[in-house]
Design a protein around this motif. Structure first.
Motif, PDB file in Angstrom:
ATOM      1  N   GLU A   4       0.840  -1.206   0.000  1.00 17.06           N
ATOM      2  CA  GLU A   4       0.000   0.000   0.000  1.00 17.06           C
ATOM      3  C   GLU A   4       0.874   1.255   0.000  1.00 17.06           C
ATOM      4  O   GLU A   4       0.584   2.236  -0.706  1.00 17.06           O
ATOM      5  N   ALA A   5       1.947   1.225   0.778  1.00 13.12           N
ATOM      6  CA  ALA A   5       2.855   2.375   0.830  1.00 13.12           C
ATOM      7  C   ALA A   5       3.522   2.603  -0.531  1.00 13.12           C
ATOM      8  O   ALA A   5       3.658   3.752  -0.980  1.00 13.12           O
ATOM      9  N   LEU A   6       3.937   1.543  -1.183  1.00  9.53           N
ATOM     10  CA  LEU A   6       4.557   1.676  -2.502  1.00  9.53           C
ATOM     11  C   LEU A   6       3.601   2.316  -3.499  1.00  9.53           C
ATOM     12  O   LEU A   6       3.993   3.180  -4.300  1.00  9.53           O
ATOM     13  N   ILE A   7       2.337   1.914  -3.436  1.00 13.10           N
ATOM     14  CA  ILE A   7       1.330   2.487  -4.340  1.00 13.10           C
ATOM     15  C   ILE A   7       1.123   3.968  -4.046  1.00 13.10           C
ATOM     16  O   ILE A   7       1.090   4.807  -4.959  1.00 13.10           O
ATOM     17  N   LEU A   8       0.990   4.319  -2.755  1.00 14.10           N
ATOM     18  CA  LEU A   8       0.783   5.714  -2.370  1.00 14.10           C
ATOM     19  C   LEU A   8       1.954   6.605  -2.795  1.00 14.10           C
ATOM     20  O   LEU A   8       1.762   7.770  -3.170  1.00 14.10           O
ATOM     21  N   LEU A  24       1.019   2.424   8.477  1.00 12.02           N
ATOM     22  CA  LEU A  24       1.233   2.818   7.087  1.00 12.02           C
ATOM     23  C   LEU A  24       2.070   4.090   7.011  1.00 12.02           C
ATOM     24  O   LEU A  24       2.955   4.210   6.157  1.00 12.02           O
ATOM     25  N   ASP A  25       1.817   5.052   7.897  1.00  9.57           N
ATOM     26  CA  ASP A  25       2.589   6.300   7.895  1.00  9.57           C
ATOM     27  C   ASP A  25       4.073   6.041   8.137  1.00  9.57           C
ATOM     28  O   ASP A  25       4.937   6.654   7.501  1.00  9.57           O
ATOM     29  N   GLN A  26       4.388   5.148   9.072  1.00  5.21           N
ATOM     30  CA  GLN A  26       5.788   4.824   9.345  1.00  5.21           C
ATOM     31  C   GLN A  26       6.469   4.252   8.114  1.00  5.21           C
ATOM     32  O   GLN A  26       7.592   4.632   7.775  1.00  5.21           O
ATOM     33  N   ILE A  27       5.798   3.321   7.463  1.00  6.12           N
ATOM     34  CA  ILE A  27       6.383   2.696   6.276  1.00  6.12           C
ATOM     35  C   ILE A  27       6.560   3.717   5.164  1.00  6.12           C
ATOM     36  O   ILE A  27       7.609   3.760   4.501  1.00  6.12           O
TER      37      ILE A  27
END
Length: 234
Positions: free
Chosen positions: A22-26, A110-113
């Motif tokens: 999800e982080a990579l997509i964002l 998610l924010d940390q990642i």
């Protein structure tokens, strides 16, 4: 971006893989996540070479711990980015000894990642310091400094590889440094990232260098050390 995730909890492997995806997509990053259920599995596949941008490592694994895995990795690769995942802060010092990039308390968010992947993606601008040493102009990077010692009207700067002595006031030099540096004693400046142990009277750096600590500074030093090693965990 190639990412490895090592954790002996299968359910966490799945949930953290989803979070990293999800982080990579964002962040609009392309990447592949490789999962390993134990340190032994990771080392069997990659005994001496690690083709990843970063590793997310659970510290408290059953047979070979995350710290032990990191120690083995560091024998062959001093630069690969290690991010520790743990449910306790008792391994902060150990995390530092293997030069961990981040130390996240579970459950990670998610924010940390996103924050850590952005930092990895974007090159860190290194702080340059220009010194005049014996009539010559010398450039050093502040992150290479281990400590600074005041000796009468001179400063002795010990970096990871070299020692410089030049004329300067310690308080003026401190203004050139960022918040990663602290003064445990009026005659010393220390790079927090170089600290391996703190006692009531001393700070110990890599290579067992001992720096004195003023009695009225010890609580502040402990607090700054913990904040430095636990930053981005919240």
């Amino acid at each position: 971006m190639e990412i490895a995730l090592i954790d002996d909890d299968t359910s966490l492997l799945q949930s953290y893989t989803a979070l990293i995806n999800e982080a990579l997509i964002l962040l609009n990053l392309s990447g592949t996540i490789h999962t390993f259920s134990c340190a032994e599995e990771f080392l069997f596949e990659h005994p001496i070479s690690f083709p990843y941008n970063c590793l997310f490592i659970d510290i408290q694994m059953k047979e070979v711990s995350g710290i032990q895995l990191a120690e083995t990795i560091r024998k062959y690769d001093k630069d690969i980015i290690l991010i520790f995942l743990t449910s306790t802060d008792q391994f902060v010092f150990k995390g530092y000894e293997v030069n961990a990039f981040r130390y996240f308390m579970k459950p990670i968010t998610l924010d940390q990642i996103c924050n850590v992947l952005k930092t990895i993606k974007e090159p860190i601008k290194r702080n340059e310091i220009i010194l005049k040493v014996d009539g010559e102009i010398v450039k050093i990077y502040s992150d290479e400094i281990q400590y600074v010692e005041s000796q009468q009207h001179y400063l002795l700067i010990q970096t990871k590889t070299t020692r410089f002595k030049f004329k300067e006031n310690i308080s003026d030099f401190m203004k050139l440094l960022n918040s990663d540096f602290i003064q445990p004693h009026r005659s010393y400046i220390v790079n927090i990232s170089q600290i391996t142990k703190i006692t009531k009277t001393s700070i110990y750096l890599i290579s067992n260098i001992e720096i004195p600590v003023s009695r009225n500074r010890i609580n502040f030093i402990n607090s700054e050390f913990i904040k430095f090693n636990m930053r981005d965990k919240l």
